[in-house]
Enzyme design. Structure first.
Site, PDB file in Angstrom:
ATOM      1  N   GLU A 183       0.806  -1.194  -0.202  1.00  8.95           N
ATOM      2  CA  GLU A 183       0.070   0.117   0.104  1.00  8.95           C
ATOM      3  C   GLU A 183       0.921   1.352   0.224  1.00  8.95           C
ATOM      4  O   GLU A 183       0.661   2.138   0.869  1.00  8.95           O
ATOM      5  CB  GLU A 183      -0.851  -0.062   1.235  1.00  8.95           C
ATOM      6  CG  GLU A 183      -1.907  -1.119   1.190  1.00  8.95           C
ATOM      7  CD  GLU A 183      -2.963  -0.977   2.272  1.00  8.95           C
ATOM      8  OE1 GLU A 183      -2.557  -0.389   3.360  1.00  8.95           O
ATOM      9  OE2 GLU A 183      -4.194  -1.556   2.175  1.00  8.95           O
ATOM     10  N   GLU A 263      -6.440  -7.747  -0.697  1.00  3.97           N
ATOM     11  CA  GLU A 263      -7.047  -7.878   0.785  1.00  3.97           C
ATOM     12  C   GLU A 263      -8.377  -7.462   0.668  1.00  3.97           C
ATOM     13  O   GLU A 263      -8.964  -6.571   0.683  1.00  3.97           O
ATOM     14  CB  GLU A 263      -6.383  -6.972   1.561  1.00  3.97           C
ATOM     15  CG  GLU A 263      -4.763  -6.968   1.781  1.00  3.97           C
ATOM     16  CD  GLU A 263      -4.305  -6.008   2.843  1.00  3.97           C
ATOM     17  OE1 GLU A 263      -4.907  -5.117   3.316  1.00  3.97           O
ATOM     18  OE2 GLU A 263      -2.978  -6.090   2.977  1.00  3.97           O
TER      19      GLU A 263
END
Ligand SMILES: *[C@@H]1O[C@H](CO)[C@@H](O)[C@H](O)[C@H]1NC(C)=O
Ligand SMILES: *[C@@H]1O[C@H](CO)[C@@H](O)[C@H](O)[C@H]1NC(C)=O
Ligand SMILES: *[C@@H]1O[C@H](CO)[C@@H](O)[C@H](O)[C@H]1NC(C)=O
Ligand SMILES: *[C@@H]1O[C@H](CO)[C@@H](O)[C@H](O)[C@H]1NC(C)=O
Ligand SMILES: *[C@@H]1O[C@H](CO)[C@@H](O)[C@H](O)[C@H]1NC(C)=O
Ligand SMILES: *[C@@H]1O[C@H](CO)[C@@H](O)[C@H](O)[C@H]1NC(C)=O
Length: 646
Positions: A183, A263
């Site tokens: 991320e 995710e």
């Protein structure tokens, strides 16, 4: 983007040609047909996250088998750097940190692996997996081209990635893809050269064929800084939203290739003082169905959360540490138990792939060993010589944990009252520099607790020259966003009235070693019989035997702390984590059977930081069969803003 896609299609064709000639194992991205290709065949993964660092080694196989029986064909794991390199060039890869063994087990069971080696992993793990010793350079810019950061990353990856290379799918192992960073588009540095450096580093160690990818939030703002050419961009998002819209964000940066949600949030994280998070099974099942109907690849985060044993939990910013349990409301509980969510997911997966026949391993039985009487053995102050292996360090102004060469746990800061404080005098941390909690006493009399962001001033009394002790607890480093340079200890000066306190003596404490060596012994505890709202931080001990004549003991259990406030617990020297039932929502701590002994009495050591129930009522801890992770929390501490997880 279009040009780069053409180039990549070219690369894929070459791989496919090589494959059809050699008929070897291969795993690649097929841009033309928007899918992965394994051994030349179209392939879609349905994966779940499991962090080996949060599960005792003896349970790895059980958890992996349950994941396999749910219908997953793949698992995903992070590699937390600080778990394996506790100090520079000191590597640990055995026991509960035996990553190669974990990968081998997954492969033996029939699961493929998506590896996420960081270097930054977030994961609600201390400092997002980055080792605290990086902070020895005070102004280091983490996750950037900062030369000291990069040198440490290069050394670490030079150790880890060559170890992982034989486990790549094309080399005969289970690893089909490797994530670079994590991320990164959510981080303020937005340093493309850093990502390019990592990309080259990973390529250099893993080879041209390895499928490398990035993961970012499903929004163009995140993808902007997170995705770079040469790394396949994937997204993450939770259930309940518009699945096609979320994947449209991925399509914006990857016009062709497989759709991937790296995710997909099957649950959510907790913080001390906030309500327990849950994610509805029905909503999860519906969104999973939508994802699979699009032929997309998916990883459920978490499939099993496990436990932040010891001091491994991280924290969000503004400072909000995560509790010991990382149950995550996942399909398998913290203890690996099957849930309704597990079976609901299995039913959805069944519609898309043939799932394995055969029995699902049952939930492990739990046993209520009952109440264990505890006895106060020693205060931290009276045990200083045992706890402080290196002896005290003196300095005019306070030094941080890292300056004292300590990463986790507790440091005792001691100075003298410069003036008489016969009337209550404010002891303050004007710059909010108590990281993260200080248990304060004067001449052995408890005065209260200072807490980061919450309690910056308490009143103290005492006479000039009196001994001021602050036992400072590191409650876990920030693991997400700005603020990861999270120094611990007293990180700014304290004031007493108008004076700056100076002349400190600091004791680094290695409590874990003292507990595991059985060094904390009964001594005469001086006075303090009258109940006060606080008592001095102290150790309590008790022991219990595993009962005879009951088959299959020892079994897993949970320990709870009726009437206790906050502290740390060890069983047979194993640090099981922090308890804090007075703040919640977690009440019970998971105790795996693997720490228990049938041959010897099991020794429970509790470090209670605020006040034990022992002067006013029953002095026990209690072993029960049922976890409680969702107690109501005191509204004074209720928060909360929206925080990203994973
Ligand atoms: C979901 O998003 C897609 C693409 O952005 C859009 O076409 C569709 O109408 C949305 N569906 C709903 C139910 O909002
Ligand atoms: C502090 O108070 C004590 C008596 O309470 C007195 O004897 C002493 O002189 C005082 N010290 C200072 C520095 O004011
Ligand atoms: C400290 O004591 C003073 C005087 O008694 C009082 O006004 C003040 O509220 C107290 N501060 C705290 C933080 O308890
Ligand atoms: C404490 O104050 C002194 C003097 O102002 C300053 O030099 C020092 O850096 C401060 N220490 C910390 C830890 O803030
Ligand atoms: C518990 O401590 C006692 C000594 O106090 C020791 O004899 C015993 O072996 C310990 N139990 C375990 C399981 O280590
Ligand atoms: C906690 O969870 C249990 C089991 O799911 C449930 O029965 C109970 O009502 C919950 N308690 C609170 C306070 O939410």
């Amino acid at each position: 983007m279009i040009l780069s896609s053409f180039l990549r299609i070219g690369a894929v064709v070459l791989v496919l040609l090589g494959n059809s000639l050699g008929a070897l194992r291969s795993f690649s991205i097929d841009y033309k047909n928007d899918c992965f290709r394994k051994d030349g065949e179209e392939f879609r993964y349905i994966s779940g996250s499991i962090h080996y660092s949060r599960i005792p080694r003896v349970y790895w196989k059980d958890r992996l088998l349950k994941m396999y029986m749910a219908g997953l064909n793949t698992i995903q794991t992070y590699v937390p750097w600080n778990f394996h390199e506790p100090s520079p060039s000191q590597y640990i890869f055995n026991g509960d940190r035996d990553l190669e063994h974990f990968l081998q087990l997954a492969q033996d069971i029939g699961l493929l692996v998506i590896l996420r080696p960081g270097p930054y992993v977030c994961a609600e793990w201390d400092m997002g997996g980055l080792p605290a010793w990086l902070l020895m350079k005070k102004d280091i810019v983490l996750r950037s081209l900062d030369p000291d950061y990069i040198a440490a990353v290069d050394t670490w990856m030079g150790k880890l990635l060559p170890m992982m290379k034989p486990f790549l799918y094309q080399n005969g192992g289970p690893i089909i893809s490797v994530q670079v960073e994590n991320e990164y588009g959510s981080y303020f540095t937005c340093d493309y050269n850093y990502m390019r450096h990592l990309s080259k580093l990973f390529r250099g160690h893993l080879g041209e064929e390895a499928v490398l990818f990035t993961t970012d939030g499903a929004g163009l703002g995140y993808l902007k800084c997170g995705s770079i050419q040469g790394l396949y961009a994937t997204v993450d998002f939770g259930p309940g939203g518009n699945v096609s819209a979320a994947f449209a964000a991925q399509r914006h940066v990857e016009p062709r290739g497989p759709l991937v949600n790296s995710e997909f949030y099957a649950g959510w994280l907790d913080h001390w003082g906030s309500h327990h998070s849950t994610v509805s099974t029905a909503v999860l099942a519906k969104s999973l169905n939508e994802i699979l109907a699009l032929s997309a690849n998916v990883n459920l985060y978490m499939f099993i959360g496990g436990t932040n044993f010891g001091y491994w939990n991280g924290a969000n910013n503004p400072y909000a540490p995560q509790p010991t349990s990382y149950d995550y409301d996942a399909p398998l509980t913290e203890a690996g138990d099957l849930t309704d969510k597990y079976f609901a997911i299995r039913e959805v997966i069944k519609m898309y792939r043939k799932i394995p026949d055969g029995p699902i391993p049952p939930s492990t039985p739990k046993y209520a060993y009952g109440a264990v009487k505890m006895t106060k053995v020693q205060t931290v102050m009276s045990a200083l010589e045992i706890l402080s292996f290196s002896g005290p360090v003196k300095s005019i102004h306070p030094m941080s944990f890292i300056e004292l060469n300590q990463a986790f746990g507790f440091v005792l800061y001691r100075t003298k009252l410069p003036v008489n404080c016969s009337s209550p005098t404010p002891l303050s941390s004007p710059l909010n520099g108590v990281h993260d909690r200080a248990y304060v006493s004067v001449d052995g009399v408890p005065m209260g607790v200072l807490e980061r962001d919450k309690v910056l001033t308490i009143n103290i009394t005492g006479s000039s020259g009196g001994q001021v002790d602050l036992l400072v607890e590191n409650m876990g480093r920030i693991n997400y966003g700005r603020g990861m340079n999270d120094f611990k200890g007293l990180v700014s000066n304290l004031t007493l009235g108008k004076d700056v306190l100076s002349g400190w003596t600091m004791y680094s404490l290695n409590i874990d070693e003292a507990v595991s060596k059985g060094l904390i012994q009964q001594t005469k505890v001086p006075g303090s019989s009258q109940p006060t709202s606080f008592s001095l931080p102290a150790f309590y001990r008790g022991s219990f035997l595993i009962p005879d004549g009951i088959p299959n003991l020892p079994q897993d259990t949970y320990v709870q702390f009726p009437g206790w406030i906050k502290g740390q617990v060890w069983i047979n020297g194993v640090n099981l984590g922090r308890y804090w039932p007075s703040r919640g929502p977690q009440v019970t701590l998971f105790v795996p059977a693997s720490v228990l002994s049938t041959a010897d009495p099991n020794n429970v050591t509790v470090l209670e930081l605020e006040a034990s129930p022992c002067t006013t009522g029953p002095c026990v801890v209690e072993f029960t069969k049922t976890p409680i992770l969702n107690a109501t929390v005191s509204s004074a501490h209720c928060q909360r803003l929206f925080l990203r997880g994973g």
